[in-house]
Design a protein around this motif. Structure first.
Motif, mmCIF file in Angstrom:
data_model
loop_
_atom_site.group_PDB
_atom_site.id
_atom_site.type_symbol
_atom_site.label_atom_id
_atom_site.label_comp_id
_atom_site.label_asym_id
_atom_site.label_seq_id
_atom_site.Cartn_x
_atom_site.Cartn_y
_atom_site.Cartn_z
ATOM 1 N N CYS A 114 49.199 94.036 15.827
ATOM 2 C CA CYS A 114 49.431 95.335 16.469
ATOM 3 C C CYS A 114 49.846 96.312 15.367
ATOM 4 O O CYS A 114 50.827 96.061 14.668
ATOM 5 C CB CYS A 114 50.535 95.234 17.517
ATOM 6 N N THR A 115 49.088 97.382 15.195
ATOM 7 C CA THR A 115 49.310 98.276 14.062
ATOM 8 C C THR A 115 49.306 99.737 14.479
ATOM 9 O O THR A 115 48.812 100.097 15.544
ATOM 10 C CB THR A 115 48.207 98.073 13.002
ATOM 11 N N MET A 116 49.831 100.569 13.582
ATOM 12 C CA MET A 116 49.805 102.011 13.814
ATOM 13 C C MET A 116 48.368 102.497 13.911
ATOM 14 O O MET A 116 48.051 103.363 14.717
ATOM 15 C CB MET A 116 50.526 102.743 12.666
ATOM 16 N N GLY A 117 47.471 101.933 13.098
ATOM 17 C CA GLY A 117 46.070 102.351 13.100
ATOM 18 C C GLY A 117 45.370 102.080 14.419
ATOM 19 O O GLY A 117 44.488 102.838 14.827
ATOM 20 N N LYS A 118 45.747 100.978 15.090
ATOM 21 C CA LYS A 118 45.125 100.662 16.387
ATOM 22 C C LYS A 118 45.899 101.274 17.546
ATOM 23 O O LYS A 118 45.499 101.124 18.697
ATOM 24 C CB LYS A 118 45.023 99.133 16.554
ATOM 25 N N GLU A 119 47.021 101.907 17.240
ATOM 26 C CA GLU A 119 47.882 102.540 18.244
ATOM 27 C C GLU A 119 48.327 101.561 19.326
ATOM 28 O O GLU A 119 48.486 101.931 20.492
ATOM 29 C CB GLU A 119 47.202 103.750 18.889
ATOM 30 N N ASN A 120 48.532 100.304 18.932
ATOM 31 C CA ASN A 120 49.036 99.348 19.913
ATOM 32 C C ASN A 120 50.416 98.838 19.527
ATOM 33 O O ASN A 120 50.811 97.731 19.852
ATOM 34 C CB ASN A 120 48.045 98.196 20.150
ATOM 35 N N ILE A 121 51.144 99.700 18.819
ATOM 36 C CA ILE A 121 52.558 99.449 18.541
ATOM 37 C C ILE A 121 53.276 100.787 18.683
ATOM 38 O O ILE A 121 52.747 101.828 18.306
ATOM 39 C CB ILE A 121 52.758 98.827 17.135
ATOM 40 N N GLU A 122 54.439 100.756 19.277
ATOM 41 C CA GLU A 122 55.230 101.982 19.448
ATOM 42 C C GLU A 122 56.703 101.656 19.286
ATOM 43 O O GLU A 122 57.116 100.506 19.430
ATOM 44 C CB GLU A 122 54.979 102.608 20.825
ATOM 45 N N GLY A 161 41.202 107.295 24.617
ATOM 46 C CA GLY A 161 40.877 107.893 23.323
ATOM 47 C C GLY A 161 39.680 108.819 23.458
ATOM 48 O O GLY A 161 39.020 108.852 24.483
ATOM 49 N N THR A 162 39.421 109.581 22.410
ATOM 50 C CA THR A 162 38.283 110.496 22.436
ATOM 51 C C THR A 162 37.620 110.555 21.067
ATOM 52 O O THR A 162 38.285 110.392 20.052
ATOM 53 C CB THR A 162 38.718 111.917 22.860
ATOM 54 N N GLU A 170 39.468 117.259 19.229
ATOM 55 C CA GLU A 170 39.364 118.389 20.150
ATOM 56 C C GLU A 170 40.645 118.702 20.912
ATOM 57 O O GLU A 170 41.026 119.864 21.064
ATOM 58 C CB GLU A 170 38.223 118.150 21.134
ATOM 59 N N LYS A 171 41.334 117.680 21.385
ATOM 60 C CA LYS A 171 42.517 117.968 22.214
ATOM 61 C C LYS A 171 43.643 118.640 21.432
ATOM 62 O O LYS A 171 44.568 119.188 22.008
ATOM 63 C CB LYS A 171 43.015 116.705 22.915
#
Length: 200
Positions: A71-79, A166-167, A182-183
């Motif tokens: 789980c990594t910052m790059g995959k955004e599955n850690i907070e 995601g976008t 864009e967002k």
């Protein structure tokens, strides 16, 4: 079963120095993975919630967690959430099962009484300047204490987490010429701008 010792050398290379907090992250995360019966992720099927917050005295813990769980910052599955603790909740998103693991307070307090902390880190010595003969016994201790002596492992519980979408949509800022998701775009008149250029 995940063996945290298998990840120690890689974890130290990834982290950049030897200290007890990164191995602590390995131990806590491995215990969580073993309790859930999951393997390291290359996708985003696992999610970690760390209770560290910002400017935590042992944020190195997070690197151990990233190394062993995938789980990594790059995959955004850690907070991280701002609690100032060493707690970790690991969620298996395929099954909505989760577990919370934290080191026992007595184990953490014992580490703080060691020479590594009292004579080096608490006196402002960077971890890269602490002699191996001082830090390695502490790392060996962290890596060898049985789970039941070192950790509090919760029962498995249900945890449903709404997955943000995601976008791939983006544009080129008409002022600086840089790509913008864009967002995060701003529209001023008929111009598409990034946040920084819009603020000018």
């Amino acid at each position: 079963m995940i063996n945290p010792k298998d990840w120690l050398e890689f974890g130290q290379k990834f982290h950049g120095h030897k200290c007890p907090a990164m191995p602590n992250g390995l131990r806590v995360a491995a215990a969580a993975m073993n309790k859930l019966g999951v393997e390291r992720t290359g996708d985003s099927n696992l999610h970690v919630i760390l209770e560290l917050g910002e400017h935590h005295c042992a944020h190195c813990f997070a690197d151990g967690v990233q190394v062993i769980t995938g789980c990594t910052m790059g995959k955004e599955n850690i907070e991280t959430i701002p609690m100032g603790k060493w707690g970790l909740t690991l969620i298996d998103k395929k099954t909505n099962r989760a577990v919370r693991v934290t080191p026992k307070a007595e184990s953490m307090l014992a580490s703080k009484k060691t020479e590594f902390f009292t004579e080096y880190r608490m006196k402002g010595v960077p971890p890269t300047k602490v002699p191996d003969k001082v830090v390695e016994p502490l790392i060996n201790k962290v890596m060898s204490i049985p789970d039941e002596e070192m950790l509090i492992i919760s029962k498995v519980f249900e945890y449903y987490r709404e997955e943000p979408k995601g976008t791939f949509a983006g544009f080129v800022c008409e002022e600086c010429g840089e790509m913008v998701v864009e967002k995060y775009g701003r529209f001023i008149g008929d111009k598409k701008l990034c946040i920084a250029c819009a603020a000018k």
